[in-house]
Motif scaffolding. Structure first.
Motif, mmCIF file in Angstrom:
data_model
loop_
_atom_site.group_PDB
_atom_site.id
_atom_site.type_symbol
_atom_site.label_atom_id
_atom_site.label_comp_id
_atom_site.label_asym_id
_atom_site.label_seq_id
_atom_site.Cartn_x
_atom_site.Cartn_y
_atom_site.Cartn_z
ATOM 1 N N HIS A 120 -3.268 -12.942 22.983
ATOM 2 C CA HIS A 120 -2.668 -11.988 22.042
ATOM 3 C C HIS A 120 -3.732 -11.834 20.948
ATOM 4 O O HIS A 120 -3.598 -12.381 19.840
ATOM 5 C CB HIS A 120 -1.381 -12.555 21.459
ATOM 6 N N ARG A 147 1.230 -8.205 32.689
ATOM 7 C CA ARG A 147 0.783 -9.082 31.597
ATOM 8 C C ARG A 147 1.794 -10.201 31.348
ATOM 9 O O ARG A 147 1.420 -11.354 31.156
ATOM 10 C CB ARG A 147 0.555 -8.246 30.318
ATOM 11 N N HIS A 173 -4.560 -17.999 25.318
ATOM 12 C CA HIS A 173 -4.191 -19.078 26.253
ATOM 13 C C HIS A 173 -5.222 -19.177 27.369
ATOM 14 O O HIS A 173 -5.710 -18.149 27.833
ATOM 15 C CB HIS A 173 -2.861 -18.781 26.955
ATOM 16 N N GLU A 214 2.263 -20.304 19.243
ATOM 17 C CA GLU A 214 3.590 -19.784 19.562
ATOM 18 C C GLU A 214 4.433 -20.671 20.483
ATOM 19 O O GLU A 214 5.645 -20.505 20.532
ATOM 20 C CB GLU A 214 3.471 -18.387 20.200
ATOM 21 N N HIS A 215 3.834 -21.592 21.216
ATOM 22 C CA HIS A 215 4.641 -22.358 22.174
ATOM 23 C C HIS A 215 5.312 -23.570 21.555
ATOM 24 O O HIS A 215 6.238 -24.125 22.128
ATOM 25 C CB HIS A 215 3.788 -22.806 23.370
HETATM 26 MN MN LIG Z 1 1.623 -15.996 24.879
#
Ligand SMILES: [Mn+2]
Ligand SMILES: Cc1cc2c(cc1C)N(C[C@H](O)[C@H](O)[C@H](O)COP(=O)(O)OP(=O)(O)OC[C@H]1O[C@@H](n3cnc4c(N)ncnc43)[C@H](O)[C@@H]1O)c1[nH]c(=O)[nH]c(=O)c1N2
Ligand SMILES: CCCCC(=O)C(=O)O
Length: 486
Positions: free
Chosen positions: A400, A349, A407, A444-445
């Motif tokens: 997630h 993953r 994504h 999150e990025h």
């Molecule tokens: Mn991620």
């Protein structure tokens, strides 16, 4: 959305950016500055070689490399402060660099300047086992910290796929596969030591403080979490730790469709099972992971699940989860109970990005990162999958899903202009879809250079203006990682 509307949004966003310039035209690094930097760190810790500069002018994404003028490797906070002061005096841009695993172009040196590579500051400064916290320098990565903690019975759960630096993770407000249960960097940073643009030293929660909570004034810690190097250089982070769970069970569960997987995730969350991990990989992603890691899972939308607790509570969680899963047409669960089996599963993953790119050898990766209110996830993920098919794009989906975050990884050839155009349009539709249901353009990025055009639509005129006022207050010369976020 028609191409014309897309262009209008883009033009509107960039005009507004243009109207409020934040950076002065900074000077480049001349010989005089280079000599002064070398005097602080020593000749072995400074480089102007093109190869080194190019290596530091890009991250793991497709964003074009823009090298800094010089790279320095400070070894302690005092050196970072001295270096910052020199840059400040000479109006030279500063770009903090952790491990370069970002995927929104955060370390690209838009205006050249000095790259601060913090990888030589590798001390785990303070471990307070009884208080469940630890302070680390910026060269400590998440794997290094957990290796250090192995025999203490404690661990740090935030786990982006890459072995990123923990201060870089704070800088991007990173999260990972455990976030649904243990939180992201936002919830797990208690204090930060930060060198400001002019060399002043800030402790965001006060020097030496490491409490579980505080209501003393503004939350400066979370101002710097997610600031992506645009407000200061993080020289240490105090992090919350957790007891290692007594019992752990992981399972791989094939689902009939991404819609069913999304709806089932919602029901699992509502059932109150304290899921430690719940990740969705669609059929294309499963195929890519099978090929990349030599696995033999069914090629269909799949949930990866993990349960933590005492042996008895894990059994009970599994019973409830199995009941919910069966109501959504789940196939046979494949259990990974031994630590080595679980490690193999989660490694697959974590490397999903490389698995997706390996579908097209020699490709670069365009990663999307939307996050929506969890109730909207099934709808948004279903429409996105349909859009991918209609757009004739190969874009594995990994999510997630417990956080409403997913994504698409679009692997493309740098030379295929038309395909790139279709990808850009697809990504724009995806972000627009997420924003329309109350979501965010990045879960999150971070914003980096990739998402700058969307910040205005997301936080509004006043939100963006307040962010820019904060930036000006802390970085009046516009030297900290210019061209990013705001
Ligand atoms: Mn991620
Ligand atoms: C295969 C794979 C898988 C994943 C990811 C990447 C890759 C390659 N990521 C993205 C990435 O790992 C994540 O953004 C990290 O937090 C980046 O940490 P670095 O130390 O590499 O920061 P990097 O060096 O890339 O810098 C990123 C940004 O932070 C700033 N910065 C770095 N260190 C700083 C410091 N000490 N002080 C101030 N600013 C600093 C930089 O200036 C830049 O703007 C991710 N992310 C995620 O959230 N969840 C995930 O699941 C994944 N998964
Ligand atoms: C797969 C997309 C890129 C990395 C990431 O964020 C993840 O693997 O979760």
């Amino acid at each position: 959305m028609a191409l014309w509307s897309i262009l209008k949004v883009r033009v509107r966003a960039s005009l507004r950016n243009f109207q409020r310039p934040l950076t002065t035209i900074a000077s480049r690094v001349d010989e005089r500055v280079r000599v002064r930097l070398g005097e602080v760190v020593g000749s072995g810790n400074v480089s102007s070689s093109l190869a080194v500069r190019e290596q530091h002018g890009r991250d793991e994404s497709f964003h074009a490399c823009k090298p800094p003028d010089v790279v320095v490797w400070p070894e302690n906070t005092a050196q970072v402060r001295q270096l910052a002061r020199i840059c400040y005096d000479h109006s030279v841009p500063m770009v903090p660099y952790g491990t370069g695993t970002g995927i929104e172009g955060g370390v690209v040196a838009e205006e050249g300047g000095v790259c601060f590579d913090l990888s030589r500051m590798t001390d785990i400064v303070d471990l307070h086992e009884e208080d469940l916290d630890v302070t680390v320098q910026p060269g400590v990565t998440r794997v290094a910290l957990n290796t250090h903690l192995r025999h203490t019975g404690l661990w740090f759960p935030v786990d982006p796929g890459a072995d990123a630096s923990l201060c870089g993770m704070a800088a991007t407000s990173a999260s990972g596969t455990h976030t649904t249960r243990y939180g992201s960097m936002r919830e797990n940073v208690a204090n930060l030591e930060v060198v400001l643009a002019d060399g002043r030293l800030l402790h965001t929660a006060g020097e030496g403080r490491h409490t579980r909570k505080t209501s003393a004034g503004y939350n400066l810690t979370n101002l710097f979490v997610g600031s992506e190097g645009t407000l200061g250089i993080i020289t240490s982070a105090t992090l919350r730790l957790f007891p290692q769970p007594e019992a752990v069970a992981s399972a791989v569960c094939p689902m009939p469709s991404v819609t069913a997987a999304g709806e089932c995730t919602l029901q699992l969350l509502r059932s109150g099972v304290p899921l430690a991990r719940i990740e969705l990989l669609d059929d294309v992603m499963m195929d890519a992971c099978n090929r990349y890691k030599g696995l033999d899972y069914a090629v269909q939308p799949t949930l990866f699940l993990e349960f933590h607790g005492t042996p008895a509570s894990v059994q009970e969680q599994i019973r409830t989860a199995e009941e919910v899963l069966s109501g959504y047409g789940a196939g046979q669960l494949r259990w990974a109970l031994a630590a080595s089996e679980r490690a193999r599963l989660w490694e697959a993953r974590h490397q999903a990005y490389y698995a997706a790119r390996a579908l097209r050898p020699g490709s670069v990766g365009y990663v999307t990162d939307v996050c929506v209110p969890i109730s909207k996830l099934p709808e948004v993920i279903t429409t996105t999958k349909e859009d991918l098919i209609q757009s004739r794009l190969t874009g594995p989906i990994a999510g997630h899903v417990g956080d409403g975050n997913f994504h698409c990884i679009l692997a493309f050839s740098e030379h295929g202009e038309q395909e790139r155009q279709r990808i850009t349009e697809f990504c724009h539709r995806l972000v627009t879809r997420a924003l329309a249901v109350g979501g965010t353009c990045t879960g999150e990025h971070g914003v980096g250079v990739g998402k700058r055009g969307y910040l205005l639509d997301e936080v509004g005129e006043t939100g963006l203006e307040v962010m820019r006022q904060l930036k000006r207050a802390l970085d009046p010369k516009g030297l900290m990682n210019p061209g990013k976020v705001v």
